[in-house]
Design a protein around this motif. Sequence first.
Motif, short mmCIF file in Angstrom:
data_model
loop_
_atom_site.label_atom_id
_atom_site.label_comp_id
_atom_site.label_asym_id
_atom_site.label_seq_id
_atom_site.Cartn_x
_atom_site.Cartn_y
_atom_site.Cartn_z
N ALA A 178 16.46 8.90 -15.63
CA ALA A 178 16.08 7.85 -16.56
C ALA A 178 16.92 8.14 -17.98
CB ALA A 178 14.74 7.96 -17.30
N ALA A 179 18.01 6.91 -18.04
CA ALA A 179 19.11 7.40 -19.25
C ALA A 179 18.16 7.24 -20.46
CB ALA A 179 20.10 6.18 -19.32
N PRO A 180 18.75 7.97 -21.53
CA PRO A 180 17.79 7.85 -22.74
C PRO A 180 17.66 6.32 -23.31
CG PRO A 180 19.55 9.53 -22.74
CD PRO A 180 19.76 8.81 -21.58
N GLU A 181 18.60 5.69 -23.28
CA GLU A 181 18.42 4.34 -23.99
C GLU A 181 17.45 3.27 -23.02
OE1 GLU A 181 22.21 4.29 -21.34
OE2 GLU A 181 21.30 5.50 -22.82
N GLN A 240 2.64 14.22 -13.86
CA GLN A 240 1.50 14.73 -14.55
C GLN A 240 1.55 16.10 -14.64
OE1 GLN A 240 -1.99 12.52 -13.49
NE2 GLN A 240 -1.96 11.58 -15.64
N ARG A 241 1.40 16.88 -13.49
CA ARG A 241 1.50 18.41 -13.53
C ARG A 241 2.72 18.92 -14.32
NH1 ARG A 241 0.96 20.33 -7.63
NH2 ARG A 241 0.71 22.31 -8.77
N ILE A 243 11.47 4.03 -13.00
CA ILE A 243 11.64 5.31 -13.27
C ILE A 243 11.44 5.63 -14.73
CG2 ILE A 243 12.85 7.65 -13.27
CD1 ILE A 243 11.48 6.87 -10.61
N PRO A 244 12.18 4.76 -15.47
CA PRO A 244 12.23 4.87 -16.93
C PRO A 244 10.80 4.59 -17.58
CG PRO A 244 14.03 3.82 -16.46
CD PRO A 244 13.30 3.81 -15.07
N VAL A 245 10.15 3.46 -17.00
CA VAL A 245 8.65 2.99 -17.42
C VAL A 245 7.64 4.17 -16.85
CG1 VAL A 245 6.72 1.35 -17.11
CG2 VAL A 245 9.22 0.61 -17.34
N MET A 246 7.84 4.54 -15.79
CA MET A 246 6.96 5.73 -15.23
C MET A 246 6.80 7.00 -15.99
SD MET A 246 6.62 7.50 -11.62
CE MET A 246 6.00 5.92 -10.62
N LEU A 247 8.18 7.44 -16.47
CA LEU A 247 8.29 8.57 -17.31
C LEU A 247 7.85 8.11 -18.70
CD1 LEU A 247 9.72 11.15 -17.70
CD2 LEU A 247 11.85 10.07 -18.34
N ALA A 248 8.09 6.96 -19.29
CA ALA A 248 7.46 6.46 -20.52
C ALA A 248 5.93 6.75 -20.44
CB ALA A 248 7.80 5.08 -21.02
N CYS A 249 5.18 6.29 -19.40
CA CYS A 249 3.94 6.47 -19.20
C CYS A 249 3.27 7.82 -19.15
CB CYS A 249 3.17 5.74 -18.04
SG CYS A 249 3.59 3.85 -17.69
N LEU A 250 4.31 8.66 -18.50
CA LEU A 250 3.94 10.16 -18.31
C LEU A 250 4.06 10.74 -19.82
CD1 LEU A 250 5.83 11.17 -15.34
CD2 LEU A 250 3.22 11.41 -15.60
N LEU A 309 0.81 -1.16 0.12
CA LEU A 309 0.05 -0.10 -0.06
C LEU A 309 0.82 1.36 -0.32
CD1 LEU A 309 -2.68 1.34 0.22
CD2 LEU A 309 -2.79 1.10 2.60
N ALA A 310 1.92 1.23 0.62
CA ALA A 310 2.90 2.60 0.73
C ALA A 310 3.49 2.74 -0.68
CB ALA A 310 3.88 2.03 1.98
N ALA A 311 4.16 1.38 -1.20
CA ALA A 311 4.67 2.01 -2.37
C ALA A 311 3.76 2.35 -3.41
CB ALA A 311 5.15 0.31 -3.16
N PHE A 312 2.34 1.56 -3.24
CA PHE A 312 1.51 2.24 -4.32
C PHE A 312 1.09 3.75 -4.18
CE2 PHE A 312 -3.15 2.34 -5.54
CZ PHE A 312 -3.06 2.08 -6.86
N THR A 313 0.78 3.97 -2.86
CA THR A 313 0.86 5.30 -2.52
C THR A 313 1.90 6.45 -3.11
OG1 THR A 313 -0.54 4.83 -0.66
CG2 THR A 313 0.23 7.03 -0.74
N GLY A 314 2.96 5.95 -2.82
CA GLY A 314 4.15 6.87 -3.18
C GLY A 314 4.33 6.94 -4.67
N ASP A 315 4.01 5.66 -5.57
CA ASP A 315 3.75 5.69 -6.92
C ASP A 315 2.89 6.67 -7.47
OD1 ASP A 315 6.16 4.06 -6.89
OD2 ASP A 315 4.90 2.28 -7.71
N LEU A 316 1.80 6.61 -6.84
CA LEU A 316 0.79 7.62 -7.39
C LEU A 316 0.92 8.79 -7.11
CD1 LEU A 316 -2.67 5.59 -6.79
CD2 LEU A 316 -1.41 5.55 -8.57
N ALA A 317 1.48 9.16 -5.98
CA ALA A 317 1.81 10.73 -5.76
C ALA A 317 2.71 11.07 -6.75
CB ALA A 317 2.36 10.90 -4.23
N LEU A 318 3.89 10.47 -6.99
CA LEU A 318 4.98 10.67 -7.87
C LEU A 318 4.50 10.88 -9.40
CD1 LEU A 318 7.96 11.54 -8.48
CD2 LEU A 318 8.30 8.68 -8.52
N TYR A 319 3.66 9.99 -9.51
CA TYR A 319 2.99 10.07 -10.93
C TYR A 319 2.06 11.37 -11.22
CZ TYR A 319 1.06 8.49 -15.39
OH TYR A 319 0.94 8.00 -16.90
N TRP A 320 1.39 11.35 -10.17
CA TRP A 320 0.32 12.68 -10.17
C TRP A 320 1.30 14.22 -10.26
CZ3 TRP A 320 -0.21 16.65 -6.56
CH2 TRP A 320 -1.24 17.72 -6.86
N LEU A 321 2.41 13.90 -9.52
CA LEU A 321 3.45 15.19 -9.48
C LEU A 321 3.80 15.19 -11.17
CD1 LEU A 321 5.09 14.94 -6.21
CD2 LEU A 321 3.38 16.65 -6.67
#
Length: 215
Positions: A111-114, A92-93, A142-149, A78-90
């Motif tokens: 996130a390295a370019p490759e 997105q802004r 982090i690279p996958v989260m950035l790709a989603c963003l 739950l903590a990891a999920f909460t932190g991930d959602l908070a980081l993704y929301w930030l």
Amino acid sequence: MTLRAFTAVAVAGAAGAGQVPPDTTQQAVGYPALFVLVALGALVPVIPTGALVSSAAVVAFHHQAPYGVLLVFGVSALAAFTGDLALYWLGQRGVRSRNGSRWLAALRGRAAPERLAQAQTRLDEHGVTVLVLSRLVPAGRIPVMLACLLAELPLRRFARGDGPACLAWAATYGLIGILGGSLFPEPWKGVALAVGLALLVSAGPALWRRLRRHP
């Protein structure tokens, strides 16, 4: 007694002491502390959250508390999920803002370019299910989260993929803790082994890649 002493036991183990602190100290930490540390580690990836989960699982295993290990698993996920959602929301802004944001810039910096290009390819091929593997692969989140963003995935869709990813992550490091706790009768020895295994799992592949690049 379940998790209340996991932080204190880890400190005692590092000092070579095999005793659990008194109850007054134990009550100062516990599941809320684990939740806060793991959530912060998801927001600021410098805290070894995998090692924290494994240490907490060792303590819960040794005290044989009813459902103690399951509570460690649930709180950590739950903590990891909460932190991930908070980081993704930030993040997105930052994507929506014309000038970006420091959170988005921080994600780009980690996130390295490759790695980002690989993450974008996997996201196109497999969708949000790639988040499950990304949380288990060192430096893969982090690279996958950035790709989603950058693909402008809605927060709700990201959450659908990140939930199973956090459950798999918490289960993996919880099992590492159970393994460490089952090998030694003293909690601090189990904590030391679990922390070592967790750090090896999280840092080993990156170190191996560096050694291959610079023999």
